[in-house]
Design a protein around this motif. Structure first.
Motif, PDB file in Angstrom:
ATOM      1  N   LYS A  49       2.301   1.731  -3.513  1.00 24.43           N
ATOM      2  CA  LYS A  49       1.297   2.243  -4.438  1.00 24.43           C
ATOM      3  C   LYS A  49       1.059   3.740  -4.200  1.00 24.43           C
ATOM      4  O   LYS A  49       0.921   4.517  -5.143  1.00 24.43           O
ATOM      5  CB  LYS A  49      -0.024   1.476  -4.282  1.00 24.43           C
ATOM      6  CG  LYS A  49       0.012   0.099  -4.868  1.00 24.43           C
ATOM      7  CD  LYS A  49      -1.333  -0.598  -4.692  1.00 24.43           C
ATOM      8  CE  LYS A  49      -1.286  -2.008  -5.222  1.00 24.43           C
ATOM      9  NZ  LYS A  49      -2.542  -2.724  -5.025  1.00 24.43           N
ATOM     10  N   ARG A  50       1.017   4.122  -2.962  1.00 27.89           N
ATOM     11  CA  ARG A  50       0.789   5.539  -2.629  1.00 27.89           C
ATOM     12  C   ARG A  50       1.977   6.399  -3.097  1.00 27.89           C
ATOM     13  O   ARG A  50       1.784   7.482  -3.662  1.00 27.89           O
ATOM     14  CB  ARG A  50       0.591   5.685  -1.127  1.00 27.89           C
ATOM     15  CG  ARG A  50      -0.051   6.992  -0.744  1.00 27.89           C
ATOM     16  CD  ARG A  50      -0.459   7.004   0.702  1.00 27.89           C
ATOM     17  NE  ARG A  50       0.371   8.028   1.345  1.00 27.89           N
ATOM     18  CZ  ARG A  50       0.816   8.003   2.571  1.00 27.89           C
ATOM     19  NH1 ARG A  50       0.530   6.996   3.335  1.00 27.89           N
ATOM     20  NH2 ARG A  50       1.545   8.968   3.046  1.00 27.89           N
ATOM     21  N   ALA A  62       1.843   6.759  -6.904  1.00 29.78           N
ATOM     22  CA  ALA A  62       0.787   7.689  -7.309  1.00 29.78           C
ATOM     23  C   ALA A  62       1.229   9.132  -7.080  1.00 29.78           C
ATOM     24  O   ALA A  62       1.008  10.006  -7.939  1.00 29.78           O
ATOM     25  CB  ALA A  62      -0.506   7.392  -6.540  1.00 29.78           C
ATOM     26  N   LEU A  63       1.869   9.393  -5.953  1.00 26.97           N
ATOM     27  CA  LEU A  63       2.358  10.747  -5.674  1.00 26.97           C
ATOM     28  C   LEU A  63       3.438  11.152  -6.675  1.00 26.97           C
ATOM     29  O   LEU A  63       3.472  12.299  -7.136  1.00 26.97           O
ATOM     30  CB  LEU A  63       2.906  10.834  -4.248  1.00 26.97           C
ATOM     31  CG  LEU A  63       1.862  10.874  -3.134  1.00 26.97           C
ATOM     32  CD1 LEU A  63       2.551  10.781  -1.771  1.00 26.97           C
ATOM     33  CD2 LEU A  63       1.047  12.161  -3.228  1.00 26.97           C
ATOM     34  N   GLN A  80       0.833  -1.200   0.000  1.00 32.66           N
ATOM     35  CA  GLN A  80       0.000   0.000   0.000  1.00 32.66           C
ATOM     36  C   GLN A  80       0.874   1.259   0.000  1.00 32.66           C
ATOM     37  O   GLN A  80       0.583   2.226  -0.712  1.00 32.66           O
ATOM     38  CB  GLN A  80      -0.938   0.016   1.213  1.00 32.66           C
ATOM     39  CG  GLN A  80      -2.037  -1.006   1.147  1.00 32.66           C
ATOM     40  CD  GLN A  80      -2.843  -1.046   2.435  1.00 32.66           C
ATOM     41  OE1 GLN A  80      -2.503  -0.385   3.412  1.00 32.66           O
ATOM     42  NE2 GLN A  80      -3.918  -1.816   2.426  1.00 32.66           N
ATOM     43  N   PHE A  81       1.972   1.222   0.767  1.00 29.30           N
ATOM     44  CA  PHE A  81       2.887   2.363   0.809  1.00 29.30           C
ATOM     45  C   PHE A  81       3.529   2.584  -0.561  1.00 29.30           C
ATOM     46  O   PHE A  81       3.618   3.711  -1.044  1.00 29.30           O
ATOM     47  CB  PHE A  81       3.970   2.124   1.873  1.00 29.30           C
ATOM     48  CG  PHE A  81       4.996   3.202   1.938  1.00 29.30           C
ATOM     49  CD1 PHE A  81       4.682   4.449   2.484  1.00 29.30           C
ATOM     50  CD2 PHE A  81       6.271   2.993   1.446  1.00 29.30           C
ATOM     51  CE1 PHE A  81       5.632   5.441   2.545  1.00 29.30           C
ATOM     52  CE2 PHE A  81       7.228   3.987   1.490  1.00 29.30           C
ATOM     53  CZ  PHE A  81       6.918   5.229   2.045  1.00 29.30           C
TER      54      PHE A  81
END
Length: 125
Positions: free
Chosen positions: A10-11, A14-15, A7-8
């Protein structure tokens, strides 16, 4: 990887995508040019150093070998020039060897060491 790491990641991706799309074209061009310059400098430096260091090292090795091999030839003495001291003259300045010295000097070596130790303590007073 566990789910929190995924999840980290992917975040963060995206950023990164969002930030790269919002950069103005002038700044993006400067960043690409700086990246190309840095990559060219990084790949060119080792080769440039090697091109300079190899001939310099070879020259130093040749110079060292020449200094080790080269020895000046002895010059013959002219009649007016002073000659080196003979062995007899050199021996006049040296103390006599054990075979030519007085054997009595070697009989009481402890006395001489005691004398030297006490003489130095007398000089300090």
């Amino acid at each position: 990887m566990n789910s929190s790491d995924k999840q980290f990641e992917k975040r963060v991706r995206a950023l990164y995508q969002e930030a790269s799309q919002s950069i103005d074209p002038v700044t993006a061009g400067r960043l690409r040019a700086a990246r190309r310059t840095a990559l060219e400098a990084a790949t060119a430096s080792p080769h440039h150093r090697a091109r300079v260091l190899v001939p310099v090292g070879a020259l130093a090795a040749v110079a060292l070998a020449a200094l080790m091999i080269w020895q000046p030839s002895p010059r013959p003495h002219a009649e007016g020039e002073p000659t080196a001291m003979t062995e007899q003259q050199e021996n006049e300045y040296l103390p006599p060897g054990a075979d030519k010295a007085d054997p009595g000097l070697y009989q009481n070596l402890d006395f001489y060491s005691w004398l030297a130790a006490n003489d130095s303590s007398q000089a300090n007073r």
